[in-house]
Scaffold this motif. Structure first.
Motif, PDB file in Angstrom:
ATOM      1  N   SER A  19       0.819  -1.210   0.000  1.00  0.00           N
ATOM      2  CA  SER A  19       0.000   0.000   0.000  1.00  0.00           C
ATOM      3  C   SER A  19       0.850   1.257   0.000  1.00  0.00           C
ATOM      4  O   SER A  19       0.516   2.226  -0.682  1.00  0.00           O
ATOM      5  N   TYR A  27       2.005   2.128  -3.504  1.00  0.00           N
ATOM      6  CA  TYR A  27       1.012   2.773  -4.356  1.00  0.00           C
ATOM      7  C   TYR A  27       0.626   4.159  -3.857  1.00  0.00           C
ATOM      8  O   TYR A  27       0.298   5.038  -4.655  1.00  0.00           O
ATOM      9  N   ALA A  28       0.696   4.335  -2.555  1.00  0.00           N
ATOM     10  CA  ALA A  28       0.403   5.659  -2.008  1.00  0.00           C
ATOM     11  C   ALA A  28       1.437   6.657  -2.530  1.00  0.00           C
ATOM     12  O   ALA A  28       1.090   7.761  -2.962  1.00  0.00           O
ATOM     13  N   GLY A  82       0.855   7.402  -6.126  1.00  0.00           N
ATOM     14  CA  GLY A  82      -0.284   8.303  -6.272  1.00  0.00           C
ATOM     15  C   GLY A  82       0.082   9.745  -5.982  1.00  0.00           C
ATOM     16  O   GLY A  82      -0.299  10.663  -6.720  1.00  0.00           O
ATOM     17  N   LEU A  83       0.836   9.951  -4.932  1.00  0.00           N
ATOM     18  CA  LEU A  83       1.235  11.314  -4.579  1.00  0.00           C
ATOM     19  C   LEU A  83       2.141  11.895  -5.652  1.00  0.00           C
ATOM     20  O   LEU A  83       2.045  13.080  -5.983  1.00  0.00           O
ATOM     21  N   ALA A 143       2.066  11.081  -8.745  1.00  0.00           N
ATOM     22  CA  ALA A 143       1.308  11.274  -9.979  1.00  0.00           C
ATOM     23  C   ALA A 143       0.611  12.631  -9.918  1.00  0.00           C
ATOM     24  O   ALA A 143       0.304  13.249 -10.934  1.00  0.00           O
ATOM     25  N   GLU A 144       0.393  13.080  -8.693  1.00  0.00           N
ATOM     26  CA  GLU A 144      -0.278  14.349  -8.458  1.00  0.00           C
ATOM     27  C   GLU A 144       0.677  15.516  -8.711  1.00  0.00           C
ATOM     28  O   GLU A 144       0.346  16.461  -9.421  1.00  0.00           O
ATOM     29  N   LEU A 159      -1.978  11.736   5.413  1.00  0.00           N
ATOM     30  CA  LEU A 159      -2.116  10.315   5.094  1.00  0.00           C
ATOM     31  C   LEU A 159      -1.834   9.384   6.269  1.00  0.00           C
ATOM     32  O   LEU A 159      -2.480   8.355   6.420  1.00  0.00           O
ATOM     33  N   TRP A 203      -2.867   5.581   7.238  1.00  0.00           N
ATOM     34  CA  TRP A 203      -1.848   4.606   6.846  1.00  0.00           C
ATOM     35  C   TRP A 203      -0.460   5.181   7.111  1.00  0.00           C
ATOM     36  O   TRP A 203       0.112   5.875   6.282  1.00  0.00           O
ATOM     37  N   THR A 227       1.769   5.719 -13.715  1.00  0.00           N
ATOM     38  CA  THR A 227       0.371   6.138 -13.596  1.00  0.00           C
ATOM     39  C   THR A 227      -0.566   5.027 -14.065  1.00  0.00           C
ATOM     40  O   THR A 227      -1.587   4.749 -13.421  1.00  0.00           O
ATOM     41  N   LYS A 254      -3.466   3.012 -11.845  1.00  0.00           N
ATOM     42  CA  LYS A 254      -4.869   2.842 -12.262  1.00  0.00           C
ATOM     43  C   LYS A 254      -5.258   1.373 -12.221  1.00  0.00           C
ATOM     44  O   LYS A 254      -6.324   1.013 -11.738  1.00  0.00           O
ATOM     45  N   TRP A 274      -3.999  -0.952 -10.434  1.00  0.00           N
ATOM     46  CA  TRP A 274      -4.088  -1.370  -9.030  1.00  0.00           C
ATOM     47  C   TRP A 274      -5.424  -0.955  -8.414  1.00  0.00           C
ATOM     48  O   TRP A 274      -6.089  -1.750  -7.758  1.00  0.00           O
ATOM     49  N   LEU A 275      -5.781   0.284  -8.671  1.00  0.00           N
ATOM     50  CA  LEU A 275      -7.016   0.813  -8.102  1.00  0.00           C
ATOM     51  C   LEU A 275      -8.221  -0.023  -8.510  1.00  0.00           C
ATOM     52  O   LEU A 275      -9.062  -0.363  -7.680  1.00  0.00           O
ATOM     53  N   MET A 276      -8.301  -0.340  -9.774  1.00  0.00           N
ATOM     54  CA  MET A 276      -9.495  -1.002 -10.283  1.00  0.00           C
ATOM     55  C   MET A 276      -9.464  -2.501 -10.179  1.00  0.00           C
ATOM     56  O   MET A 276     -10.498  -3.120  -9.946  1.00  0.00           O
ATOM     57  N   ALA A 331      -8.144  16.358  -1.725  1.00  0.00           N
ATOM     58  CA  ALA A 331      -7.849  14.996  -1.298  1.00  0.00           C
ATOM     59  C   ALA A 331      -7.474  14.969   0.180  1.00  0.00           C
ATOM     60  O   ALA A 331      -7.945  14.127   0.943  1.00  0.00           O
TER      61      ALA A 331
END
Lengths: 196, 196
Positions: free
Chosen positions: A2, A5-6, A9-10, A12-13, A29, A33, A73, A77, A79-81, A146
């Motif tokens: 996790s 991926y966290a 994600g950060l 990617a932002e 966060l 977590w 990225t 995605k 992973w998320l889905m 977020a």
DNA sequence: GCCTCCATGTAATTGGTTACATGATTCT
DNA sequence: AGAATCATGTAACCAATTACATGGAGGC
């Protein structure tokens, strides 16, 4: 996993350094977590090797700026889905686990324990509320929003925990005189009001 | 670590086998702190070696009954009162972590994701409520009461999560048309009512 | 010159998961 | 006889924590 991926994600932002990421965990966060700086640096190394992020700058004081790559990225995605049923989401809540064994202690010890826990989680909840208020009102990329959402869920989870501890405490107090009082605290009798 | 003490606590309550302990995790404790059978058996071995529990019976089908020793109970008490500040309590909540990166997805994908998560946690909450109702009313040693309390906290935490997901979903839907809508979902707008 | 914050890492260990593996008893 | 449930374990791997370690820049 996790944490990996966290971070992705950060990044990617917006581009960030390991230090920046560490701060993000500390301030928002981490409430849901936690991750420490060393784990963050290790995961960054792995992400870099896997080509999911790239180092885009090298600044003063050894500062290294990273950003997510296209592959990164895409992988996020995916992973998320696709990864794992909701049933498999990691969930851990130590405080109730401890509270579960309070019957071992003397009444006053148990009460002191619960009072301490409750005060802490109540304070933590308030701290999160404060944090949310000091967030900027501008939000170019949605990252502030977020953080606000993280604060919102932290608020309700910590609030609930604190309330549950209050209820537990009251139940133990009421129990004091008589031996049986089962079913008296099956529900949370003082729900916190979500802020209006 | 926590699993170790959880087992010790359950065995201080009443003698049980690894299998029984596994069931206890599946039916109540697991909601706040999951553990699988193999980890349980490994920890039992360590507890046994450390003299914190003892095997008190050997039954049919290889069944091994364990109970906490005096030393074990003492150690558990010590842990409860002395070990770690409330600040250091382990807390992990993966669902909001994932939700935090939904901005990467298309609106319909994100909505589908949230709907799926929400349905799951709502169902889980209801399942816990059911579990609590099927608990016996007799409670010789207080262990039923303990399970009821776990159910109570699980109920509110899962309920909150589900509500938070609902709010997130609504916010994303409302956002659809216009680019900025920061601060619109800072709080949970449909708090679940703790059961009366 | 000293303190604080910025900034990054390595090594050793423990905690937890996944995959693999097996045998006994009861129910149909 | 076959399936479900009871019952217990091992091995390999991955995730996370703890302890250790270092250096640069800015403020007082």
């Amino acid at each position: 996993m996790s944490v990996r991926y966290a971070l992705l994600g950060l990044l990617a932002e917006a581009p960030m350094s390991g230090y920046d990421l560490t701060k993000r965990f500390e301030h928002s966060l981490g409430a849901i977590w936690p991750a420490r700086h060393n784990q963050i640096y290790m995961e960054l190394k792995k992400l870099l090797e896997a080509g999911l992020i790239a180092q885009i700058e090298y600044g003063a004081r050894n500062r290294k700026l990273y950003a997510a790559t296209g592959t990164g990225t895409a992988e996020l995605k995916r992973w998320l889905m696709a990864e794992l049923e909701p049933a498999d989401r990691a969930l851990r809540f130590e405080p109730p686990l401890r509270a579960n064994f309070l019957w071992l202690l003397e009444a006053d010890e148990a009460d002191a324990f619960l009072a301490r826990e409750e005060a802490f989680f109540r304070a933590r909840r308030d701290w999160l509320a404060e944090q949310a208020q000091t967030l900027p009102t501008e939000d170019a990329d949605g990252s502030v929003e977020a953080r606000r959402r993280i604060a919102a869920v932290g608020l309700s989870l910590f609030g609930d925990l604190a309330d549950w501890l209050t209820a537990y405490r009251r139940a133990l107090r009421d129990e004091g005189g008589n031996g049986d009082s089962a079913a008296s605290v099956a529900t949370n009798s003082t729900p916190h009001q979500p802020d209006a």
